[in-house]
Design a protein around this motif. Sequence first.
Motif, PDB file in Angstrom:
ATOM      1  N   ALA A 150      13.646  45.090  60.146  1.00 35.35           N
ATOM      2  CA  ALA A 150      13.669  44.750  58.939  1.00 35.35           C
ATOM      3  C   ALA A 150      14.733  45.071  58.008  1.00 35.35           C
ATOM      4  CB  ALA A 150      12.416  45.210  58.460  1.00 35.35           C
ATOM      5  N   PRO A 151      15.426  44.392  57.127  1.00 30.99           N
ATOM      6  CA  PRO A 151      16.487  44.777  56.342  1.00 30.99           C
ATOM      7  C   PRO A 151      16.037  45.675  55.231  1.00 30.99           C
ATOM      8  CG  PRO A 151      16.132  42.626  55.861  1.00 30.99           C
ATOM      9  CD  PRO A 151      15.145  43.009  56.978  1.00 30.99           C
ATOM     10  N   PRO A 152      17.141  46.557  54.676  1.00 31.44           N
ATOM     11  CA  PRO A 152      16.625  47.436  53.482  1.00 31.44           C
ATOM     12  C   PRO A 152      16.441  46.775  52.187  1.00 31.44           C
ATOM     13  CG  PRO A 152      18.861  47.965  53.951  1.00 31.44           C
ATOM     14  CD  PRO A 152      18.274  46.960  55.252  1.00 31.44           C
ATOM     15  N   TYR A 153      16.980  45.186  52.176  1.00 28.90           N
ATOM     16  CA  TYR A 153      16.896  44.589  51.117  1.00 28.90           C
ATOM     17  C   TYR A 153      15.631  43.866  50.646  1.00 28.90           C
ATOM     18  CZ  TYR A 153      21.741  45.450  50.251  1.00 28.90           C
ATOM     19  OH  TYR A 153      22.842  46.094  50.181  1.00 28.90           O
ATOM     20  N   LEU A 154      14.850  44.196  49.572  1.00 28.41           N
ATOM     21  CA  LEU A 154      13.585  43.542  48.999  1.00 28.41           C
ATOM     22  C   LEU A 154      13.895  42.817  47.854  1.00 28.41           C
ATOM     23  CD1 LEU A 154      11.163  46.507  49.496  1.00 28.41           C
ATOM     24  CD2 LEU A 154      12.040  44.781  51.371  1.00 28.41           C
ATOM     25  N   ASP A 155      13.000  41.691  47.572  1.00 31.27           N
ATOM     26  CA  ASP A 155      13.035  40.876  46.416  1.00 31.27           C
ATOM     27  C   ASP A 155      12.058  41.548  45.514  1.00 31.27           C
ATOM     28  OD1 ASP A 155      10.511  40.205  47.360  1.00 31.27           O
ATOM     29  OD2 ASP A 155      10.918  38.189  47.878  1.00 31.27           O
ATOM     30  N   ASP A 156      11.968  41.075  44.352  1.00 26.43           N
ATOM     31  CA  ASP A 156      11.019  41.659  43.438  1.00 26.43           C
ATOM     32  C   ASP A 156       9.568  41.927  43.702  1.00 26.43           C
ATOM     33  OD1 ASP A 156      13.220  41.507  41.866  1.00 26.43           O
ATOM     34  OD2 ASP A 156      12.702  39.963  40.536  1.00 26.43           O
ATOM     35  N   ARG A 210      13.675  52.575  52.380  1.00 27.65           N
ATOM     36  CA  ARG A 210      13.976  51.666  53.432  1.00 27.65           C
ATOM     37  C   ARG A 210      15.266  52.011  54.263  1.00 27.65           C
ATOM     38  NH1 ARG A 210       9.957  46.742  53.868  1.00 27.65           N
ATOM     39  NH2 ARG A 210       8.445  47.347  52.240  1.00 27.65           N
ATOM     40  N   TYR A 211      16.395  52.109  53.573  1.00 30.45           N
ATOM     41  CA  TYR A 211      17.594  52.328  54.107  1.00 30.45           C
ATOM     42  C   TYR A 211      17.633  53.866  54.611  1.00 30.45           C
ATOM     43  CZ  TYR A 211      22.799  51.945  54.497  1.00 30.45           C
ATOM     44  OH  TYR A 211      23.837  51.777  55.257  1.00 30.45           O
ATOM     45  N   ARG A 212      16.963  54.704  54.060  1.00 30.91           N
ATOM     46  CA  ARG A 212      16.885  56.006  54.474  1.00 30.91           C
ATOM     47  C   ARG A 212      16.398  56.248  55.710  1.00 30.91           C
ATOM     48  NH1 ARG A 212      16.923  57.882  49.083  1.00 30.91           N
ATOM     49  NH2 ARG A 212      14.689  57.651  48.925  1.00 30.91           N
ATOM     50  N   LYS A 213      15.221  55.104  55.940  1.00 33.31           N
ATOM     51  CA  LYS A 213      14.482  55.248  57.203  1.00 33.31           C
ATOM     52  C   LYS A 213      15.231  54.805  58.544  1.00 33.31           C
ATOM     53  CE  LYS A 213      10.250  53.301  59.231  1.00 33.31           C
ATOM     54  NZ  LYS A 213       9.196  52.147  59.436  1.00 33.31           N
ATOM     55  N   ILE A 214      16.052  53.768  58.084  1.00 31.56           N
ATOM     56  CA  ILE A 214      17.081  53.370  59.240  1.00 31.56           C
ATOM     57  C   ILE A 214      17.994  54.599  59.505  1.00 31.56           C
ATOM     58  CG2 ILE A 214      18.943  51.917  59.392  1.00 31.56           C
ATOM     59  CD1 ILE A 214      17.418  49.783  58.085  1.00 31.56           C
TER      60      ILE A 214
END
Length: 1756
Positions: free
Chosen positions: A1695-1701, A1721-1725
Amino acid sequence: MAAAEADREVPSALCSEISEFLNFSAKDTAATWLQVSDLPREVYQHLARYVPQIYCKGPNLNPKSEELLAQLLLQSPLEWYLCGEDPATGLAKLEQNNQPSQLCGHVFKVGEPTYSCRDCAADPTCVLCMQCFLGSVHKDHRYRMTTSGGGGFCDCGDAEAWKEGPYCQKHEPSISDSSQEDPLAHLSADMIARTYNVFSIVLKYAVDMLTWEKEDELPQGLEPPERADTYYCMLFNDEVHTYEQVIYTLQKAINCSQKEAVSFATTVDRDGRKSVRYGDFQFCEQAKSVIVRNTSRQSKPLRVQVMHSSVVAHQCFALKALNWIGHIIRHSDALRRILCQVGLQKGPEGEHSLVDTLMLYDSKMWKGARNVYHQLLMSSLLMDLKYKKLFAIQFAKNYERLQSDYVRDDHDKEFSVTDLSVQMFTVPSLARMLITEENLMTTIIRTFADHLRHRDLQGRFQFERYTAQQAFKFRRVQSLIGDLKYVLISRPTEWSDKLREKFLEGLEAFLDLLKCMQGMDPVVRQVGQHIEMEPEWEAAFTLQMKLTHIISMIQEWCATDERVLIEAYRKCLSILTHCHSGFTDGEQPITLSMCGHSVDTIRYCVSQEKVSIHLPVSRLLAGLHVLLSKTEVAYRFPEQLPLSELSPPMLIEHPLRALVLCAQVHAGMWRRNGFSLVNQIYYYHNVKCRVEMFDKDLMMLQSGASMMDPNHFLMITLSRFELFHIFSSADGRKRYSRENANKDVVQQNNTLIEEMLHLIIMVVGERFVAGIGQVPTSEEIKREIIHQLCIRPMAHSELVKALPENENKETGMERVIDNVASFKKPGVTGRGLYELRPECAKQFNLYFHHYSRADQSKAEEAQRKLKRQQGEDTALPPPVLPQFCPLFASLVNLLQCDVLLSILGTVLQWAVEPSGGHWSESMLQRVLHLIGMALLEEHQQLENSEEEATFNFTLKISRPGEAPSNSASILALLETLQNAPHLEVHKDTIRWILKTVASIKTMRERTATTPVADHGGQSQEETVRDKDKAERKRKAEMARLRREKIMAQMSEMQRHFINENKELFQQTSLDELEASTSTSAEHSPTCADAALVCVGPRRTRVCERKQVVTCILCQEEQEIRPDGRAMVLAAFVQRSTVMSKNRHRPLPDPEKYDPLFMHPELSIGTHTGSCGHIMHAHCWQRYFEAVQAKEQRRQQRLRVHTSYDVENGEFLCPLCECLSNTVIPLLPLNKTSNSCEQPALAPWLKTIGQQVKALHSAHRKAKPTSADCVDTDSEPDCPAPEGFRLDHTPMSPYSDSIKEMLTTFGTATYKVGLKVHPNEQDPRVPILCWGSCAYTIQSIERLLVDEEKPLFGSLPCRQDDCLSSLVRFGSACWTSGCLSTVQTHFIRLLAVLVPDPLVESSPCILEVDMFHLLVSVVLAYPSVQCLDGSGMSVDAAQQHFLQLLTVAHVVQILLTSVPVETTMEQESGGAEREEEEAVCRLYNTLRTHLGSALCEVSSGWHLWRCVKAGILPYLRAAALFFHHLNGVATPPELHVLGPGQWEALCGYLSLPCNLLQLFHSHQDLLEPLLQGWCSNPAVKQCLQGSGTLISFPRESNQLIELPDDYSALINQASSFTCPKSGVDKSRAPTLCLVCGAMLCSQSYCCQTELEGEKEEVGACTAHTFACGAGVGIFLRVRESQVLFLAGKTKGCFYAPPYLDDYGETDQGLRRGNPLHLCHERYRKIQKLWRQHSITEEIGHAQEANQTLVGIDWQHL
């Protein structure tokens, strides 16, 4: 070969060619042209002479020289002629006078981001480019972001495209802008004439050349002066053959390499054609025949032409000329206007204009040519509003022909001129003009219908036996529906008579189309045997889905004008009547009578006759009928409507059949008709189709029923459901149950009765469509959302999927969602959810018409659970409904008509006396629901109406049946049922009904008498409620007592069991005690006040204790002993660059590389991880052999990868399925003798020096000396120091199985670390094991710092076990190798610290990582110590090594990591004064040795701070290492984060807190060493900048920084071109998250060979080996997807670290909501990467999802 030579000689050839043309003057040529009378002939002669001299001169085109020469010889004269002066000044003047257009017109590249505003765009095709978007008002609105497929342009500045904010800041029109004036006003008449001449000649030339069909001659006037005999074999693109076929064919035909063939194929695919051979006619013809022969086997052959080189040359220049025109008109709108005139001008005899010629020839052109002229049309005709209109008219006139060409053409839509329709048809004013003047709507529909020629005898479409060719054509034709949608997308606000006339004409054509669909694909029930061939059903549904929006839009158009609506209704009705008259399938009339009513109808059984689910005409009429009510036309002009001609039974007949078909399929009566029917029913109800299918059928039933006697309607319904015989006679069910004992039939009838009752509930209860019920339009969507959220909380995307979209892809959800739901944000995983607001739960309707069976039961369960939690009773009564509109008002009477009451009574009667399964609870539930609906209706009427309520349901249900049967009244039956034991579930509902009846009675009494204060009803309700409460309390009390009794019984049984098995329980407690004491022992010092020390002679002694572990495979327990059976830990060894400070260091040649010293930049290391599960060595071997055998068997069966590669020694841990590739043996702690007398540093160093010399001479003797090199050793043999036995061979303390495992793990580490074949004899095996140990400790230490955790006590036990096993293995691995090898390593390691004249080429102190050196030296020393009988202990050696290396590291830090002072001198208290003075002294000593290489630093505080910070990671890692090596418990200060860490660390390592004491207390000894370190010439070179300097502490590596807004990434990727092919936009740009490189993934152009391997791999796979030692983390920008790769066969998406609203990811960018970076989420990756868990993550993903295993990851 020829190719290579041609390339090499380019420069000289270029010079000679250009020199040939040097005397050419463009100015003179233009001057001559101004004089001549026949300009076209002159220009053609000029082109005929020069074009073949510039283009196509050989097999390899040379674009650079062609560009230069074409500019010089061809374009320059034209520009001079056009401007009448030097083009540089002339064009600049034009640009200055030009009023820039307000239209942006930026043409999108493939993959570029486009933005559409969901609030303001006229339709979804209106988009902005990124620049305009950022400068517009829309960036604060709800926008949608997508990536462009290329083509199309930015609509900024087009006022018709936007409801508001049509201009961005850049294109805002200025106030003085008089855009109405003619742009030609600024030009002189002379200039206009010249421009007109140039454009007409050049455009005509280009059109002639691009539409030229002869291969061997040229148009008149272009014949070359001398004609060469050179040809090209030209290969054209098609969409039939695959890349592989083309590559294979080319290799055979022209004998080229794979790489050349790939490059040819790529160019053909991109440009549409490519010459593959150059030479004489014969030579090219031969290649052509091979290609044709090779590709004509399965399909039509590839198109190949042999063309004369001059024809190809002129075609090349024709494209160049079109590009040139496009470039010139950018300078001025006036030039653009002239070009438009030239292009659209008809010929003298009314022939086609040039633009028409191009359009009509479009499908015969190659891709490249189409692209160029489409671009020109877009930048000229479509940018000029006046000519856009004229072009649109021409386009509409040619429409039918263009579409027919497109259907036959095999290129995709984006390469066809028909793709331009979107640019014109979506402009509302143009679309309406084309409808009225060119009758466009009718044209599109007729063209569409003409292409679908397959009809049956009744004229309906027939898709039965569709060939592949027809299916392809059908897909093509669907684009016409898209055009129709564009034309209708904006509804007219005012109508002209002409528009009415043409729209209705179009509607007639559309009705003809629907008429062909009415009743298509009919089905007949299979009885007896199963259907043999599944019939084709998809085509009909595809057609239906495509037309869904069109049908809705046509209704919306009708709704805006009353006259149109009335006419449309009439036409639709007459078509429907016509359809019905043709459908009399031998239906005989019959009369049904029941409850004193009778009705005439026809005999028809759905289960026996043909029935179709496709009824678009009926459904359109239903929609229009509701509009009559909504727009109130029905009440205002009843005389104009044909309502009297309506025959309600005819209207409801077919929709009712469709609904009965669904019911019978649910009841399992159509099982033998296979899946095609199940799928049809599924789609009929599915959200994509239901708006124009199921919903409209229901509306049609409501329309029909509202115009009929309700009894008649119900009798016909019963008859169609084939249930009439059951309900028509009083004792019918009894008779029927005697006849049909067949269980299946009973079951079927039960389901049918349930479905029929459900249908009645829907007909009366679905009033939420404006026009049927008195509700606002938003109510419908609100209700949909409420019922979806009643099932469970849902994410935004799930809700959107569950709601129907309109033609603008909008569901209207955002407007109402906040009124009915609240949003809950997501955590690090999962997504945001909407939860229903509690006050909306009372609107829940269990029989909501869009629920599937599964949804209904889930919703029922959820709602009952909710009510139980809130302590209410669990009845789910029907919700209160809105009023019907007048046109539908009579539907209410269905609830109180005789037939329904009879049905309800019958079902209740069955429930009272259940007769062997002939009724069901669901049936009863539906009956109760209907009764509830009727009561609520009556209640509402009583509340709202002033006069007498006509609806008297309570009265009717209180009356008993008629005379003969004298059945009980419904009310009496309900009271009986209230106490029936078998209906526990429905009690609450029945109670609610009786309560409501009572309250209605009181209301009626109250209205009958004088109005009294409302107490009666209240008190009655209250008493009922009190009784309820008491009853519930009693039940709860009983349940509690029952629970307590059970618990007492259980504990009694437990006690009994323990007494019987006493000895078992006693044993465990002893073991437990032992375990608990041992753990506490580890963490508490032996005596209370002694500090814990883990290294050196004062080391805290560890009490011996047994370590007992259990094997996960055989469950046996085993003590770990050196002479016992080996126990092993599953482990995974991998190469890593996670801590690398230099990724670009080339990988060393594994055969020659010497890994003894690790450079401080840690460019590549070996990491060992483990899942912590323990096995016997022999159990593991058995398990692994089984895995190997299974793999071999599987390989013979099917070639698919598994998630692990057995050939590389990989397997999954038998317990947790974690990927592993080796095992680490578990070893006990080393026992060390403790001697009190330990030498100080000086004598110890002296002893070690003597030992090393002795070893040197011993090793020399052992080597056989060669003859020529006589041993003239200058030094005599050194005598060994006292007690040092060179001849001593130490015994290995380990058992055979442990030795074998030591070798196994050592070899595995060696194999992975160097990427070589395993070789247990290689001298580098121990080095790699020590290296892996050091690297793993360092990476764990970094992890703990990054996560801000304390050094000890915070690691998961799997990492802890892994570390201790690894360190203990390291201390033992010298025993399994060759002793002298390890001694040699030790001598070389020591030589870095203590210079040794006999060791050559020692690295300098700045080129060695001190922690790696420490680990290696400590672990190699036992190989020397084992020969030493003098009683000197290992402890002293460990301490001295640590101290020496600490001093060396301090020096390293002072040399590399002291930044220039920035801060003022800080006064520190006396506390650290001495440290600061000492460090200054040492620094100045270094400066005396190195001079100017070191800058001057005066601040001791500054130096000490640098040293302390720089050395901390090394000390922490050393503490981890010695803790696991010596097993000493750790001090409590290091189990927490806080002050005192430094002192605790130094104490634990037995170092002074002032590290410089180490140097100053042994200064005389260390001074010469220091001088030796500094005198190495490499040190000065490093400091002066030739080598790489690493400063300490090394920063932790991080993944690259990503922008907050995802569109910035998309934009970056859209401007990225493929690095190999240069011009190509990359199709799948992929970003490496480790180093930030952008790669061109998934394409042939960027495949490369990895060293030493034949197979080519994709760009990402190749990059992982260069950047991540085989592991990679990538972001696929266009898919918004993270990709993990490991090696060549493993990968997974993450899953990418980019989320919508709404807290959701959007993989594939399908939804287009704006995306923002979620840092958690990016830190998790990043954490996965730092923990080296990427490969493990991939393994788990592949195990969980087998489809991932089949992907060819190496091609990404």
